[in-house]
Design an enzyme around this catalytic site. Sequence first.
Site, PDB file in Angstrom:
ATOM      1  N   SER A   1     -15.450 -11.092  -1.681  1.00  0.00           N
ATOM      2  CA  SER A   1     -15.313 -11.610  -0.322  1.00  0.00           C
ATOM      3  C   SER A   1     -16.411 -11.132   0.617  1.00  0.00           C
ATOM      4  O   SER A   1     -16.279 -11.245   1.812  1.00  0.00           O
ATOM      5  CB  SER A   1     -13.945 -11.235   0.232  1.00  0.00           C
ATOM      6  OG  SER A   1     -13.815  -9.836   0.234  1.00  0.00           O
TER       7      SER A   1
ATOM      8  N   LYS B   1      -6.291  -7.493   5.685  1.00  0.00           N
ATOM      9  CA  LYS B   1      -7.616  -7.412   6.289  1.00  0.00           C
ATOM     10  C   LYS B   1      -7.540  -7.563   7.801  1.00  0.00           C
ATOM     11  O   LYS B   1      -8.201  -6.832   8.538  1.00  0.00           O
ATOM     12  CB  LYS B   1      -8.525  -8.491   5.709  1.00  0.00           C
ATOM     13  CG  LYS B   1      -8.973  -8.160   4.290  1.00  0.00           C
ATOM     14  CD  LYS B   1      -9.800  -9.275   3.720  1.00  0.00           C
ATOM     15  CE  LYS B   1     -10.311  -8.894   2.327  1.00  0.00           C
ATOM     16  NZ  LYS B   1     -10.983 -10.016   1.683  1.00  0.00           N
TER      17      LYS B   1
ATOM     18  N   GLY C   1       6.890   2.754   2.439  1.00  0.00           N
ATOM     19  CA  GLY C   1       8.329   2.924   2.320  1.00  0.00           C
ATOM     20  C   GLY C   1       8.954   2.235   1.127  1.00  0.00           C
ATOM     21  O   GLY C   1      10.158   1.960   1.128  1.00  0.00           O
ATOM     22  N   LYS C   2       8.180   1.999   0.076  1.00  0.00           N
ATOM     23  CA  LYS C   2       8.738   1.310  -1.097  1.00  0.00           C
ATOM     24  C   LYS C   2       9.783   2.187  -1.791  1.00  0.00           C
ATOM     25  O   LYS C   2      10.914   1.766  -2.018  1.00  0.00           O
ATOM     26  CB  LYS C   2       7.615   0.961  -2.091  1.00  0.00           C
ATOM     27  CG  LYS C   2       6.574   0.040  -1.508  1.00  0.00           C
ATOM     28  CD  LYS C   2       5.488  -0.292  -2.479  1.00  0.00           C
ATOM     29  CE  LYS C   2       4.669   0.894  -2.928  1.00  0.00           C
ATOM     30  NZ  LYS C   2       3.857   1.520  -1.897  1.00  0.00           N
ATOM     31  N   THR C   3       9.379   3.404  -2.082  1.00  0.00           N
ATOM     32  CA  THR C   3      10.311   4.289  -2.789  1.00  0.00           C
ATOM     33  C   THR C   3      11.513   4.616  -1.919  1.00  0.00           C
ATOM     34  O   THR C   3      12.650   4.617  -2.381  1.00  0.00           O
ATOM     35  CB  THR C   3       9.594   5.594  -3.179  1.00  0.00           C
ATOM     36  OG1 THR C   3       8.340   5.268  -3.711  1.00  0.00           O
ATOM     37  CG2 THR C   3      10.394   6.384  -4.165  1.00  0.00           C
TER      38      THR C   3
ATOM     39  N   PRO D   1       0.830  -1.210   0.000  1.00  0.00           N
ATOM     40  CA  PRO D   1       0.000   0.000   0.000  1.00  0.00           C
ATOM     41  C   PRO D   1       0.863   1.258   0.000  1.00  0.00           C
ATOM     42  O   PRO D   1       2.062   1.176   0.274  1.00  0.00           O
ATOM     43  CB  PRO D   1      -0.778  -0.100   1.310  1.00  0.00           C
ATOM     44  CG  PRO D   1      -0.484  -1.419   1.877  1.00  0.00           C
ATOM     45  CD  PRO D   1       0.699  -1.991   1.229  1.00  0.00           C
ATOM     46  N   PRO D   2       0.277   2.393  -0.272  1.00  0.00           N
ATOM     47  CA  PRO D   2       1.085   3.619  -0.315  1.00  0.00           C
ATOM     48  C   PRO D   2       1.633   3.978   1.063  1.00  0.00           C
ATOM     49  O   PRO D   2       1.013   3.681   2.069  1.00  0.00           O
ATOM     50  CB  PRO D   2       0.079   4.701  -0.744  1.00  0.00           C
ATOM     51  CG  PRO D   2      -1.130   3.994  -1.181  1.00  0.00           C
ATOM     52  CD  PRO D   2      -1.134   2.649  -0.553  1.00  0.00           C
ATOM     53  N   GLY D   3       2.788   4.584   1.038  1.00  0.00           N
ATOM     54  CA  GLY D   3       3.367   5.107   2.279  1.00  0.00           C
ATOM     55  C   GLY D   3       4.025   4.070   3.161  1.00  0.00           C
ATOM     56  O   GLY D   3       4.320   4.324   4.319  1.00  0.00           O
TER      57      GLY D   3
HETATM   58  P1  ADP Z   1       5.694   4.382  -0.958  1.00  0.00           P
HETATM   59  O1  ADP Z   1       6.720   4.509  -2.003  1.00  0.00           O
HETATM   60  O2  ADP Z   1       5.585   2.984  -0.418  1.00  0.00           O
HETATM   61  O3  ADP Z   1       4.357   4.911  -1.298  1.00  0.00           O
HETATM   62  P2  ADP Z   1       7.404   6.128   0.491  1.00  0.00           P
HETATM   63  O4  ADP Z   1       8.640   5.345   0.223  1.00  0.00           O
HETATM   64  O5  ADP Z   1       7.216   7.368  -0.253  1.00  0.00           O
HETATM   65  O6  ADP Z   1       6.152   5.226   0.316  1.00  0.00           O
HETATM   66  O7  ADP Z   1       7.323   6.423   2.057  1.00  0.00           O
HETATM   67  C1  ADP Z   1       6.611   7.471   2.652  1.00  0.00           C
HETATM   68  C2  ADP Z   1       7.326   8.020   3.832  1.00  0.00           C
HETATM   69  O8  ADP Z   1       7.291   7.118   4.914  1.00  0.00           O
HETATM   70  C3  ADP Z   1       8.797   8.253   3.567  1.00  0.00           C
HETATM   71  O9  ADP Z   1       9.170   9.476   4.115  1.00  0.00           O
HETATM   72  C4  ADP Z   1       9.502   7.131   4.265  1.00  0.00           C
HETATM   73  O10 ADP Z   1      10.768   7.523   4.725  1.00  0.00           O
HETATM   74  C5  ADP Z   1       8.585   6.834   5.413  1.00  0.00           C
HETATM   75  N1  ADP Z   1       8.668   5.438   5.800  1.00  0.00           N
HETATM   76  C6  ADP Z   1       7.913   4.436   5.315  1.00  0.00           C
HETATM   77  N2  ADP Z   1       8.251   3.256   5.901  1.00  0.00           N
HETATM   78  C7  ADP Z   1       9.232   3.529   6.768  1.00  0.00           C
HETATM   79  C8  ADP Z   1      10.003   2.714   7.690  1.00  0.00           C
HETATM   80  N3  ADP Z   1       9.826   1.424   7.789  1.00  0.00           N
HETATM   81  N4  ADP Z   1      10.925   3.326   8.412  1.00  0.00           N
HETATM   82  C9  ADP Z   1      11.114   4.664   8.307  1.00  0.00           C
HETATM   83  N5  ADP Z   1      10.432   5.463   7.496  1.00  0.00           N
HETATM   84  C10 ADP Z   1       9.493   4.917   6.716  1.00  0.00           C
END
Ligand code: ADP
Length: 826
Positions: A699, A742, A376-378, A372-374
Amino acid sequence: MIFRLPKSRGAAEGDKRNLLTVPMLPLRDIVIFPHMVVPLFIGRERSIHALEFAMGQEKHILLCTQKDPRKDEPREGEIHRLGTLAAILQLLRLPDGTVKVLVEGKSRAITRHFLPISQFFQVEAEELLESWEITPETEALRRTAIAGFETYTKLNKKVPQEAMQSLVGVDDPGRLADTIAGHLSIKADEKQGLLETLDASRRLEQVLGYVNRENEILQIESRIKNRVKNRVKKQMEKTQREYYLNEQMRAIQKEMGEKEDLKGEIQELERRIRRKKMSGEATGKVKHELKKLKLMSPMSAEATVSRNYIDWLLSLPWQEKTRDKHGLEEAERILEEDHYGLEKPKERILEHLAVQSLVKKMKGPILCLVGPPGVGKTSLAKSVARAMGRNFVRLSLGGVRDEAEIRGHRRTYIGALPGKIIQSLKKAKTNNPVFCLDEVDKMSTDFRGDPSSALLEVLDPEQNFAFNDHYLDVDYDLSEVMFITTANNLFSIPPPLQDRMEIIRLAGYTEVEKHLIAEQFLVPKQCLANGLTKENIQFSENAIFTIIRQYTREAGVRNLEREIASISRKVAREVAREVAAKSKEHLVKVTSQMVPKFLGVPKYRFGRTEEADEVGLTTGLAWTEFGGELLHTEVVVLPGRGKLMITGKLGEVMQESAQAALSYVRSKAESLGLPSEFYRKLDIHVHVPEGAIPKDGPSAGITIATCIVSALLKIPVHRNVAMTGEITLRGRVLPIGGLKEKIMAAHRHQIKTVLIPQDNVKDIKEIPARILKAVDLVPVDHMDEVLKAALVLDDPDSLFKPVPPLVAPDAVYGPVEPPTAEIQAH
Ligand code: ADP
């Protein structure tokens, strides 16, 4: 000139009568006629003496013309003898010693003797008087002469208009001839001739001759003038054309100047080509293009295209690369430093790096981070770049629908550019960056070609050493690039693309994990970004939990970070104001009570599930791209005709689930204690709130079925039981996807029990132990089990006892109040 003395009778008689002694004034080149009034400017001393003498006498003077106008001191023989006797009307001495004298011609006179006076000419002259008579001939002559002179005055602008008036009433042909002659611009000799012609008719005839001649000349003159005028006009046009040509020439010269600029530019490009290390093919291309550019006009559109192309080739990193850091421990440290948790993804990434350090050139699969978004993938991909010491570029593929966006446009298109891959590499500045392709699942396909097939070529290690961008038209080696892709879900990634990738899942964080991430990463990061330190801002643990629970509802931490950033900004403002006022450090401790002050009213209710167990209200679980979510289902039963109404923007699959659920209930009517025809007099309305959001998925079957049963039997459903599972017509519960997400969502919402399909038990191992401790998972295989677990019953087993209907259906299923409890919004 023939001098004829008049042989008239008067001449013999007047010999004595008309003989006068007068001072004589020699005139250089004018001839004065009788009746003329003319001003004369006299400079010669002798002449002035003559005038002075005349003034002392009767103011008469004889005006005779010199034969040679150049002679300053003419002698007797050099002056015409016949002249005009004139009266001096006025005499004016001018400051320069000369004299202006106004004379009026009176009559012709002939010099008989020169008297011996040395200071001026004193002569004895004989006045010649004329007589005339009008004959038809002279009259005809007179009229012709007047008409001729009229034409003359019109043609010759120098003749004053009054000249014509002076002829009015002049009958005397001699006087007419003299007056006209006075106005004619003819030679002095000719005038003298006229003066000496004493016969009036002949004189008038001669004057007419001159007038006609002059008229002719004047007409010719005017024609000539017109011609000249035209020629001048043409000349002017020519000048204008020359001006225009000159301007053009200047423009050309300017361009030639620019050619000089181009020369400089070309030298610069040549220098860059010499210094730049490129592939052989690219060098050949760029040199060829430069040769073409040299021949082009610098301002032309094609020169710009050519220049841009050369510039693109020269600014790409062909050989430039960073040296990899292969220390795995160091890499691990960096990954740990940047991210909390995410053990599995980190482990997988480290394995990948280890293999790469061993084989040098990796041809293995591309990593694809899915979650899901946020979550930390990017930022994880960015960390990989940091761990390896490589540059990092990111390219979002969201919304890319045109193959040309990946692969570029051919140079023949106006405004063509390389594709996004090449553009990103230019930004990366090295040929081995970590290249994050974000949102591969968001690419779409349309008539402009399939971008995913272009991406296949990019990602395929077998092909990507010779990636051909349409714009560059030169192979570019992408094999050194480390690609990492990200996606929210796998379903929308085309299978061939999935095939090239190794999937690493990031499911989302629990509350506790979010809290730790906030404390260890997000708060320090935002403090730094907003110029704050620990001495300025501190978040209490409860404050962070409040933000997590009441201001965000997400699987990742992006909104959490945004809210923290928002608070940090507001605190920064307060700190700046306080520091300026008191010039000492200021500390703001953010507590949970203060959070609403910064962020406004809470966006979500937390920990308050339905206050009471409700009839016809069940809690389902849905899986979305943003992680798991609760999905409430409501059912009311109304008097009607057996209609099933389904609202809430449900997709086809969910609508069918609802129908299947109803059919199941009808098939079980008897054992549930419902009258066999109960549905005939009822309408059943199934609604899934938040009607504006389209929902679909397979589901929700057991959730809807439970809800219908609850509404029909008026038995409430446990408010802290959630469920997920598909239903068959026979009541079997089928497995679902996204179990982990879920369950995490249920946990987020403080659900105590979750009913899951028996077949999903195998997935439980993916769920973090901490969550398993908090949430009770009940595997179910059949709808009967679901109903027993979900409905609030003293004795669950009593539900399916075959009980015949005791009361008429109408009485049992009278108007049902819709559930009044507030539906939790998400
Ligand atoms: P995604 O690419 O998955 O949508 P992002 O990589 O942009 O999400 O992450 C969003 C923010 O959350 C970033 O600032 C990231 O550093 C932070 N973040 C997400 N997961 C972690 C984690 N496990 N530890 C520290 N920071 C995290």
